[in-house]
Design a protein around this motif. Structure first.
Motif, short mmCIF file in Angstrom:
data_model
loop_
_atom_site.label_atom_id
_atom_site.label_comp_id
_atom_site.label_asym_id
_atom_site.label_seq_id
_atom_site.Cartn_x
_atom_site.Cartn_y
_atom_site.Cartn_z
N VAL A 1 29.94 42.63 40.71
CA VAL A 1 30.57 41.31 40.54
C VAL A 1 31.45 41.04 41.74
O VAL A 1 32.17 41.93 42.21
CB VAL A 1 31.39 41.27 39.23
N VAL A 2 31.39 39.81 42.24
CA VAL A 2 32.28 39.35 43.30
C VAL A 2 33.21 38.32 42.68
O VAL A 2 32.75 37.27 42.21
CB VAL A 2 31.49 38.74 44.48
N ASP A 3 34.48 38.63 42.67
CA ASP A 3 35.49 37.76 42.06
C ASP A 3 36.20 36.97 43.15
O ASP A 3 36.70 37.54 44.11
CB ASP A 3 36.50 38.63 41.31
N GLY A 4 36.22 35.64 43.00
CA GLY A 4 37.06 34.84 43.86
C GLY A 4 36.38 34.16 45.03
O GLY A 4 37.00 33.99 46.08
N ILE A 5 35.14 33.76 44.89
CA ILE A 5 34.48 33.00 45.94
C ILE A 5 35.19 31.66 46.07
O ILE A 5 35.51 31.02 45.07
CB ILE A 5 32.99 32.84 45.62
N ARG A 6 35.44 31.23 47.31
CA ARG A 6 36.25 30.04 47.54
C ARG A 6 35.52 28.90 48.23
O ARG A 6 36.07 27.81 48.32
CB ARG A 6 37.48 30.39 48.40
N SER A 7 34.32 29.14 48.77
CA SER A 7 33.70 28.05 49.54
C SER A 7 32.18 28.15 49.55
O SER A 7 31.61 29.21 49.29
CB SER A 7 34.20 28.06 50.98
N ASP A 8 31.56 27.02 49.88
CA ASP A 8 30.12 26.98 50.01
C ASP A 8 29.66 27.84 51.18
O ASP A 8 28.57 28.41 51.15
CB ASP A 8 29.60 25.55 50.12
N VAL A 9 30.48 27.99 52.20
CA VAL A 9 30.13 28.85 53.34
C VAL A 9 30.04 30.31 52.87
O VAL A 9 29.15 31.05 53.29
CB VAL A 9 31.16 28.69 54.48
N GLU A 10 30.94 30.70 51.99
CA GLU A 10 30.88 32.06 51.43
C GLU A 10 29.64 32.22 50.57
O GLU A 10 28.97 33.27 50.63
CB GLU A 10 32.16 32.36 50.64
N VAL A 11 29.29 31.20 49.81
CA VAL A 11 28.06 31.25 49.02
C VAL A 11 26.87 31.43 49.96
O VAL A 11 25.99 32.27 49.71
CB VAL A 11 27.90 29.97 48.16
#
Length: 183
Positions: free
Chosen positions: A85-95
């Motif tokens: 699990v990755v907690d705390g994605i903040r942006s579409d760039v990170e996606v």
């Protein structure tokens, strides 16, 4: 292999979803830990400088900087676990970066809750001290997160969970998602 990312505004339930994963012995990589470590490396207090350092990292190293620093941690966990699990994605760039790294094995789950519900939760946790005590208001935190591109990331979610019912119901729904992801 499955990588499940959680995205949502402050107080929506990301940390609780991560706690459910930990209850099931699913490793969790918390992107905020990357920022807290950078705060400490810079001699700054993570409690007050988290937002500023997150922004600085992105300015200094590009908008995917925190995702880039998280990738080795995720890959390391995948050596011993089928699901991370990755907690705390903040942006579409990170996606984009996680999709590039993990392809179809990456799923994004958006956790949503109304502003007043989130504010109450954060007040109970002592996380929305407000400007009068040197902290950021929830409105300011929301805006900072949205400025990073969180709204665009939330729109790209494969699945959205409304976290407005009981804690037990939320934990049950997250358990369903995690057990589906590990198959």
């Amino acid at each position: 292999m499955s990588v499940i990312g959680f995205v949502g505004l402050p107080g929506s339930g990301k940390s609780e979803a991560a706690a459910v994963a930990e209850d099931w012995d699913i490793p969790v990589v918390t992107m905020g830990d990357v920022i807290r470590a950078e705060c400490r490396d810079r001699g700054l207090d993570p409690a007050t400088e988290h937002g500023r350092v997150a922004q600085a990292l992105r300015e200094e190293n590009g908008p995917a900087a925190i995702a880039e620093r998280s990738l080795p941690l995720i890959e390391s966990e995948l050596e011993a676990s089928d699901t991370v699990v990755v907690d705390g994605i903040r942006s579409d760039v990170e996606v984009d970066r996680f999709e590039e790294a993990f392809g179809d094995q990456f799923r994004l789950v958006c956790i949503e809750a109304p502003f007043e519900v989130r504010k109450e939760r954060l007040d109970l946790r002592g996380r929305d001290a407000g400007d009068e005590e040197g902290g950021e208001s929830l409105e300011d935190r929301d805006q900072r997160e949205l400025d990073f591109g969180m709204g665009a990331a939330m729109e790209r979610a494969d699945l959205t969970v409304e976290n407005t019912a009981s804690l037990e119901a939320f934990r049950e729904r997250i358990t369903e998602i995690l057990t589906e992801g590990s198959r």
